[in-house]
Design a protein around this motif. Structure first.
Motif, PDB file in Angstrom:
ATOM      1  N   LEU A  95      50.238  52.473   3.889  1.00 22.51           N
ATOM      2  CA  LEU A  95      49.684  51.708   5.006  1.00 22.51           C
ATOM      3  C   LEU A  95      48.291  51.180   4.669  1.00 22.51           C
ATOM      4  O   LEU A  95      47.539  51.823   3.929  1.00 22.51           O
ATOM      5  CB  LEU A  95      49.578  52.609   6.239  1.00 22.51           C
ATOM      6  CG  LEU A  95      50.895  53.184   6.784  1.00 22.51           C
ATOM      7  CD1 LEU A  95      50.603  54.277   7.799  1.00 22.51           C
ATOM      8  CD2 LEU A  95      51.743  52.080   7.401  1.00 22.51           C
ATOM      9  N   PRO A  96      47.910  50.021   5.212  1.00 23.15           N
ATOM     10  CA  PRO A  96      46.537  49.547   5.052  1.00 23.15           C
ATOM     11  C   PRO A  96      45.563  50.597   5.590  1.00 23.15           C
ATOM     12  O   PRO A  96      45.807  51.172   6.652  1.00 23.15           O
ATOM     13  CB  PRO A  96      46.503  48.271   5.905  1.00 23.15           C
ATOM     14  CG  PRO A  96      47.925  47.834   6.027  1.00 23.15           C
ATOM     15  CD  PRO A  96      48.744  49.086   6.000  1.00 23.15           C
ATOM     16  N   GLU A  97      44.495  50.830   4.869  1.00 21.59           N
ATOM     17  CA  GLU A  97      43.451  51.822   5.177  1.00 21.59           C
ATOM     18  C   GLU A  97      43.844  53.251   4.810  1.00 21.59           C
ATOM     19  O   GLU A  97      43.058  54.174   4.997  1.00 21.59           O
ATOM     20  CB  GLU A  97      43.023  51.789   6.659  1.00 21.59           C
ATOM     21  CG  GLU A  97      42.346  50.505   7.082  1.00 21.59           C
ATOM     22  CD  GLU A  97      41.824  50.595   8.498  1.00 21.59           C
ATOM     23  OE1 GLU A  97      40.849  51.344   8.741  1.00 21.59           O
ATOM     24  OE2 GLU A  97      42.404  49.943   9.383  1.00 21.59           O
ATOM     25  N   GLU A 124      44.936  53.983   1.666  1.00 23.56           N
ATOM     26  CA  GLU A 124      44.889  54.054   0.206  1.00 23.56           C
ATOM     27  C   GLU A 124      43.861  55.095  -0.255  1.00 23.56           C
ATOM     28  O   GLU A 124      42.876  55.345   0.438  1.00 23.56           O
ATOM     29  CB  GLU A 124      44.511  52.684  -0.387  1.00 23.56           C
ATOM     30  CG  GLU A 124      45.403  51.531   0.036  1.00 23.56           C
ATOM     31  CD  GLU A 124      44.904  50.809   1.278  1.00 23.56           C
ATOM     32  OE1 GLU A 124      44.006  51.349   1.988  1.00 23.56           O
ATOM     33  OE2 GLU A 124      45.423  49.717   1.560  1.00 23.56           O
ATOM     34  N   THR A 132      45.285  60.423   7.100  1.00 19.86           N
ATOM     35  CA  THR A 132      45.123  59.527   5.959  1.00 19.86           C
ATOM     36  C   THR A 132      43.667  59.539   5.491  1.00 19.86           C
ATOM     37  O   THR A 132      42.793  60.102   6.152  1.00 19.86           O
ATOM     38  CB  THR A 132      45.486  58.067   6.317  1.00 19.86           C
ATOM     39  OG1 THR A 132      44.528  57.588   7.277  1.00 19.86           O
ATOM     40  CG2 THR A 132      46.887  57.942   6.895  1.00 19.86           C
ATOM     41  N   GLN A 146      41.709  57.259   5.807  1.00 18.70           N
ATOM     42  CA  GLN A 146      40.886  56.546   6.797  1.00 18.70           C
ATOM     43  C   GLN A 146      39.938  57.502   7.521  1.00 18.70           C
ATOM     44  O   GLN A 146      38.811  57.148   7.854  1.00 18.70           O
ATOM     45  CB  GLN A 146      41.810  55.832   7.795  1.00 18.70           C
ATOM     46  CG  GLN A 146      41.092  55.127   8.941  1.00 18.70           C
ATOM     47  CD  GLN A 146      41.331  55.824  10.294  1.00 18.70           C
ATOM     48  OE1 GLN A 146      41.901  56.918  10.343  1.00 18.70           O
ATOM     49  NE2 GLN A 146      40.902  55.171  11.359  1.00 18.70           N
ATOM     50  N   THR A 156      52.175  56.777   4.602  1.00 12.53           N
ATOM     51  CA  THR A 156      53.324  55.877   4.444  1.00 12.53           C
ATOM     52  C   THR A 156      54.183  55.952   5.703  1.00 12.53           C
ATOM     53  O   THR A 156      54.032  55.177   6.626  1.00 12.53           O
ATOM     54  CB  THR A 156      54.141  56.257   3.187  1.00 12.53           C
ATOM     55  OG1 THR A 156      54.549  57.635   3.252  1.00 12.53           O
ATOM     56  CG2 THR A 156      53.336  56.027   1.917  1.00 12.53           C
TER      57      THR A 156
END
Length: 251
Positions: free
Chosen positions: A8-10, A12, A32, A34, A60
């Protein structure tokens, strides 16, 4: 384990190259990177080399998480540690929630770690232990535990469901780490939210009591819930942890 879903964006992993002092930063269960990125960016701005790994099965889809074990999560932080070892002479570790559990695991396993900052670390969550014990009676997925944040304007990027199979894995990890707390001897700054709806604050008091560190301190966060790294106390966490790292980087 090969993940089926894209990251997902952010969510990583993040890496910042800096000095020969490094900081390993770990997010928590169903969460995450984030949730830890603001800390990672602040540490990098202060000159540290920083690694924020994405724990396997996280960031994910919860179906990916369902296939992972606590050993996979340990592997993820150990890979981050090895990345730092190639670049740094000194390594600190910090983490939120299960990331705090993994922080404790790293200090138990790698005595060269210079210091740790567990934040609302989990070593005993009775409701999760109960869920793991009764998993055959429960649905495959439970409602989310993410985004326990006092600030209404902030949302944590976390799974909307928790796989029941994953409860057994975090319970196993907590049991393993709890049994070895006495092995921790490095300096420790333990941060705990006074009000936490995910991890009972008593966890942090037990950590303080059980670790063997000569230098250890418990500091209460008065204006945050569980995800304190994204909550009102974020500046306090950054300030306290940076002072802690600076105090121990040259010892």
């Amino acid at each position: 384990m090969k993940e089926k879903y894209p990251v997902l964006p952010e969510a990583e992993p993040f890496y910042f190259e800096g000095s020969r002092a490094g900081i390993l930063v770990s997010h928590g269960f169903t969460g995450t990177t984030q949730s830890m990125r603001p800390l990672g960016e602040a540490y990098a701005k202060a000159g540290y080399t920083v690694c924020g790994p994405r724990l396997k099965g996280h960031g994910t889809h919860y179906e990916d998480m369902e296939q992972t074990t606590y050993e996979d999560w340990i592997d993820s932080v150990e890979e981050g540690y090895q990345w730092l070892k190639e670049r740094c002479d000194i390594i600190f570790v910090t983490g939120l929630s299960m990331g705090g559990t993994l922080t404790l695991y790293m200090a138990e396993t790698y005595p060269d770690i210079q210091g740790i900052v567990p934040i609302n670390a989990a070593i005993d969550i009775p409701v999760m232990a109960d869920g793991a014990a009764r998993r055959a009676e429960l649905p495959r997925y439970l409602d989310a535990i993410g985004s326990d944040i006092k600030n209404p304007e902030v949302k944590e990027l976390a799974y909307e469901k928790t796989p029941v199979a994953s409860l057994l894995q975090i319970v196993k990890l907590m049991e393993k780490v709890r049994a070895d707390l006495h092995k921790i001897t490095c300096p420790a700054l333990i941060l705990v939210s006074e009000e936490d709806h995910v991890v009972p604050p008593d966890n942090s008091r037990l950590i303080l009591e059980k670790i063997s560190s000569a230098e250890k301190e418990l500091v209460s966060l008065k204006n945050s819930y569980h995800v304190a790294t994204l909550d009102y106390d974020q500046p306090t966490i950054i300030d306290l942890s940076l002072r802690f790292f600076a105090a121990h980087a040259n010892k």
